[in-house]
Design a protein around this motif. Structure first.
Motif, PDB file in Angstrom:
ATOM      1  N   THR A 115     -57.956  32.805 -13.727  1.00 20.26           N
ATOM      2  CA  THR A 115     -58.896  31.967 -12.977  1.00 20.26           C
ATOM      3  C   THR A 115     -59.396  32.745 -11.761  1.00 20.26           C
ATOM      4  N   PHE A 116     -60.633  32.503 -11.393  1.00 21.94           N
ATOM      5  CA  PHE A 116     -61.181  33.066 -10.157  1.00 21.94           C
ATOM      6  C   PHE A 116     -62.452  32.307  -9.815  1.00 21.94           C
ATOM      7  N   GLU A 117     -62.888  32.473  -8.578  1.00 15.23           N
ATOM      8  CA  GLU A 117     -64.147  31.892  -8.131  1.00 15.23           C
ATOM      9  C   GLU A 117     -65.119  33.014  -7.800  1.00 15.23           C
ATOM     10  N   VAL A 118     -66.390  32.768  -8.003  1.00 17.44           N
ATOM     11  CA  VAL A 118     -67.409  33.764  -7.712  1.00 17.44           C
ATOM     12  C   VAL A 118     -68.621  33.070  -7.096  1.00 17.44           C
ATOM     13  N   LYS A 119     -69.146  33.671  -6.040  1.00 17.23           N
ATOM     14  CA  LYS A 119     -70.342  33.139  -5.385  1.00 17.23           C
ATOM     15  C   LYS A 119     -71.536  33.990  -5.785  1.00 17.23           C
ATOM     16  N   ILE A 120     -72.561  33.338  -6.321  1.00 20.05           N
ATOM     17  CA  ILE A 120     -73.767  34.033  -6.767  1.00 20.05           C
ATOM     18  C   ILE A 120     -74.964  33.347  -6.122  1.00 20.05           C
TER      19      ILE A 120
ATOM     20  N   VAL B 276     -71.595  28.558  -6.259  1.00 17.42           N
ATOM     21  CA  VAL B 276     -70.169  28.895  -6.367  1.00 17.42           C
ATOM     22  C   VAL B 276     -69.634  28.358  -7.688  1.00 17.42           C
ATOM     23  N   PHE B 277     -68.947  29.228  -8.418  1.00 14.76           N
ATOM     24  CA  PHE B 277     -68.476  28.886  -9.754  1.00 14.76           C
ATOM     25  C   PHE B 277     -66.994  29.215  -9.897  1.00 14.76           C
ATOM     26  N   ARG B 278     -66.293  28.355 -10.606  1.00 11.91           N
ATOM     27  CA  ARG B 278     -64.894  28.636 -10.937  1.00 11.91           C
ATOM     28  C   ARG B 278     -64.804  28.973 -12.418  1.00 11.91           C
ATOM     29  N   VAL B 279     -64.257  30.146 -12.706  1.00 10.64           N
ATOM     30  CA  VAL B 279     -64.103  30.618 -14.077  1.00 10.64           C
ATOM     31  C   VAL B 279     -62.651  30.458 -14.496  1.00 10.64           C
ATOM     32  N   THR B 280     -62.440  29.845 -15.639  1.00 11.57           N
ATOM     33  CA  THR B 280     -61.096  29.667 -16.194  1.00 11.57           C
ATOM     34  C   THR B 280     -61.098  30.205 -17.618  1.00 11.57           C
ATOM     35  N   ILE B 281     -60.248  31.212 -17.868  1.00  8.84           N
ATOM     36  CA  ILE B 281     -60.143  31.812 -19.198  1.00  8.84           C
ATOM     37  C   ILE B 281     -58.774  31.487 -19.759  1.00  8.84           C
TER      38      ILE B 281
ATOM     39  N   GLU C 213     -67.141  26.271 -14.232  1.00  9.50           N
ATOM     40  CA  GLU C 213     -67.530  25.048 -13.530  1.00  9.50           C
ATOM     41  C   GLU C 213     -68.409  25.379 -12.333  1.00  9.50           C
ATOM     42  N   CYS C 214     -69.415  24.563 -12.125  1.00 10.74           N
ATOM     43  CA  CYS C 214     -70.271  24.664 -10.947  1.00 10.74           C
ATOM     44  C   CYS C 214     -69.627  23.851  -9.822  1.00 10.74           C
ATOM     45  N   LEU C 215     -69.192  24.527  -8.742  1.00 15.11           N
ATOM     46  CA  LEU C 215     -68.370  23.863  -7.733  1.00 15.11           C
ATOM     47  C   LEU C 215     -69.157  23.162  -6.633  1.00 15.11           C
TER      48      LEU C 215
ATOM     49  N   GLU D 109     -78.678  20.097 -14.408  1.00 12.07           N
ATOM     50  CA  GLU D 109     -79.359  19.720 -15.642  1.00 12.07           C
ATOM     51  C   GLU D 109     -78.804  20.461 -16.857  1.00 12.07           C
ATOM     52  N   HIS D 110     -78.485  21.747 -16.677  1.00  3.57           N
ATOM     53  CA  HIS D 110     -77.989  22.554 -17.796  1.00  3.57           C
ATOM     54  C   HIS D 110     -76.720  23.306 -17.384  1.00  3.57           C
ATOM     55  N   PRO D 111     -75.578  22.624 -17.356  1.00  2.35           N
ATOM     56  CA  PRO D 111     -74.323  23.283 -16.976  1.00  2.35           C
ATOM     57  C   PRO D 111     -73.953  24.461 -17.881  1.00  2.35           C
ATOM     58  N   SER D 112     -74.457  24.455 -19.116  1.00  7.90           N
ATOM     59  CA  SER D 112     -74.154  25.560 -20.030  1.00  7.90           C
ATOM     60  C   SER D 112     -74.624  26.889 -19.463  1.00  7.90           C
ATOM     61  N   MET D 113     -75.672  26.863 -18.641  1.00 15.31           N
ATOM     62  CA  MET D 113     -76.226  28.100 -18.098  1.00 15.31           C
ATOM     63  C   MET D 113     -75.324  28.747 -17.055  1.00 15.31           C
ATOM     64  N   THR D 114     -74.251  28.036 -16.656  1.00 13.50           N
ATOM     65  CA  THR D 114     -73.288  28.673 -15.757  1.00 13.50           C
ATOM     66  C   THR D 114     -72.681  29.906 -16.423  1.00 13.50           C
ATOM     67  N   LEU D 115     -72.487  29.844 -17.751  1.00 12.73           N
ATOM     68  CA  LEU D 115     -71.953  31.001 -18.479  1.00 12.73           C
ATOM     69  C   LEU D 115     -72.893  32.191 -18.365  1.00 12.73           C
ATOM     70  N   VAL D 116     -74.181  31.936 -18.547  1.00 12.69           N
ATOM     71  CA  VAL D 116     -75.179  33.009 -18.486  1.00 12.69           C
ATOM     72  C   VAL D 116     -75.240  33.600 -17.087  1.00 12.69           C
ATOM     73  N   THR D 117     -75.254  32.734 -16.076  1.00  8.37           N
ATOM     74  CA  THR D 117     -75.348  33.186 -14.685  1.00  8.37           C
ATOM     75  C   THR D 117     -74.177  34.081 -14.313  1.00  8.37           C
ATOM     76  N   VAL D 118     -72.959  33.622 -14.601  1.00  7.24           N
ATOM     77  CA  VAL D 118     -71.761  34.390 -14.248  1.00  7.24           C
ATOM     78  C   VAL D 118     -71.664  35.653 -15.102  1.00  7.24           C
ATOM     79  N   ARG D 119     -71.959  35.545 -16.378  1.00  6.14           N
ATOM     80  CA  ARG D 119     -71.868  36.707 -17.279  1.00  6.14           C
ATOM     81  C   ARG D 119     -72.758  37.851 -16.824  1.00  6.14           C
ATOM     82  N   GLU D 120     -74.030  37.557 -16.568  1.00  2.00           N
ATOM     83  CA  GLU D 120     -74.962  38.622 -16.208  1.00  2.00           C
ATOM     84  C   GLU D 120     -74.651  39.203 -14.832  1.00  2.00           C
ATOM     85  N   PHE D 121     -74.216  38.354 -13.900  1.00  2.00           N
ATOM     86  CA  PHE D 121     -73.869  38.852 -12.566  1.00  2.00           C
ATOM     87  C   PHE D 121     -72.660  39.784 -12.642  1.00  2.00           C
ATOM     88  N   LEU D 122     -71.608  39.370 -13.334  1.00  2.00           N
ATOM     89  CA  LEU D 122     -70.398  40.190 -13.412  1.00  2.00           C
ATOM     90  C   LEU D 122     -70.648  41.479 -14.188  1.00  2.00           C
TER      91      LEU D 122
END
Length: 359
Positions: free
Chosen positions: A75-80, A97-102, A114-116, A123-136
């Motif tokens: 688990t970790f949090e990331v600010k984008i 700010v997003f919390r990632v749980t693997i 999760e969008c914190l 509207e589209h919480p699924s896009m949190t995956l895209v946002t965090v993936r591309e940033f990391l």
């Protein structure tokens, strides 16, 4: 706001040269903590590296193999900042700010994001995956990190998830209920519970279903890979029959039988893979859903299982059947010509011998 918005996918850290679980954990921790916006990184009970990730889901045996944990949690949090997001989640402030749980699992790992800090409905919480993936990905590549992100699509899972206080029309396991709003795009799946703090419990409740979903995706990818390779083989063989000239004709006569038989065996193998996958998947589904309750995600798994690509295999088989018949005709013509020429040569030799004998 009390609603919790999250996306689901399969996105995990990968280290090619990790020697043991401790080494893997240390390298991943160091790589992620080197990114200034990553905070509160935790690796819990990483005990083994027995899960073998090869390509986009067990695609080819010759692909490089990367071992990842078979159990444990990260688990970790990331600010984008919104200005750095590929697809901003909200038009206004917040959603940075997003919390990632693997959750690593012996079947397949699952990732929740999760969008914190959303100040309004996402509207589209699924896009949190895209946002965090591309940033990391960009941040890790910028630092020339030995750690990369391994992603198995669809990531995100094609639905938008949230947890809300209240009660829904269907049971979802444990003491959760659920409401599914179907859409031409991503369905909206809203879970209900008496407490918004039950999100971690919801993750654990859904983990097995998502884990099997991504296992079924790897199996689907294997079927797609087999059908695609067979289609490529049949096209290449068909192209060779279009070539003209004596050299092309002789080459087909001498080598095509082996190529045709190899492709036909691959077609049989592809069909056997479909049969095996359907049998294994049916057993897995029976174990996951012994009854009608808490089966709201079943249709998503079944849809993946049903994608067998049998039409592509049958099309390739028809092409190979036609080419096999044509090759047999060419062999017959070649044999006829060869024996005719042999007869001429033998006749000429005998004539010459008789003339020499009686001359």
């Amino acid at each position: 706001m009390s609603d919790r918005f999250f996306g689901v996918g399969c996105m995990v850290p990968g280290v090619e040269d990790a020697e043991n679980p401790g080494d893997w954990t240390e390298k991943v921790k160091k790589a992620f903590e080197a990114v200034p916006s990553v905070q509160k990184f935790k690796a819990i009970e990483i005990n083994d590296l027995d899960f073998c990730w090869t390509g986009n889901g067990f695609t080819e045996s010759e692909d490089r193999e990367i071992h990842i944990p078979e159990s444990g949690i990260i688990t970790f949090e990331v600010k984008i900042p919104a200005r750095l997001q590929i697809v901003p989640l909200l038009g206004g402030e917040g959603a940075e700010v997003f919390r990632v749980t693997i959750l690593f699992d012996y079947v397949h790992p699952v990732t929740y994001v999760e969008c914190l800090d959303a100040s309004e409905e996402v509207e589209h919480p699924s896009m949190t995956l895209v946002t965090v993936r591309e940033f990391l990905r960009e941040e890790l590549a910028k630092r020339d990190s030995p750690v990369g992100l391994l992603v198995l699509g669809p990531s995100p899972f094609h639905a938008d998830f949230s947890l809300r206080v209240g009660s829904g029309p269907q049971t979802a396991g444990e003491d959760f209920t659920v409401d599914i709003e179907k859409s031409l795009g991503y369905d909206r799946i809203t879970y209900y519970h008496e407490s918004p703090e039950a999100l971690w419990r919801l993750y654990r409740t859904l983990r097995e279903q998502f884990s099997y979903f991504y296992q079924f995706v790897t199996m689907r990818n294997a079927r797609l890979g087999a059908a695609s390779r067979l289609s490529k083989q049949s096209r290449e063989i068909a192209e060779s029959f279009k070539r003209r000239g004596l050299k092309a004709y002789l080459s087909r006569t001498m080598t095509m039988r082996h190529k045709l038989q190899s492709a036909q065996l691959d077609a049989v193998s592809a069909r056997l893979t479909i049969i095996r996958h359907k049998r294994d998947s049916a057993d897995d589904l029976e174990g996951l859903y012994p009854g009608e309750e808490a089966a709201h995600l079943r249709r998503y798994l079944e849809k993946t299982i049903e994608e067998d690509y049998i039409e592509e295999i049958e099309s390739s088989e028809k092409i190979l059947e036609v080419l096999d018949s044509r090759h047999s005709q060419e062999l017959q013509r070649f044999a006829t010509i060869a024996f005719s020429l042999l007869g001429v040569v033998v006749g000429a030799a005998l004539t010459a011998a008789f003339r020499s004998w009686w001359g």
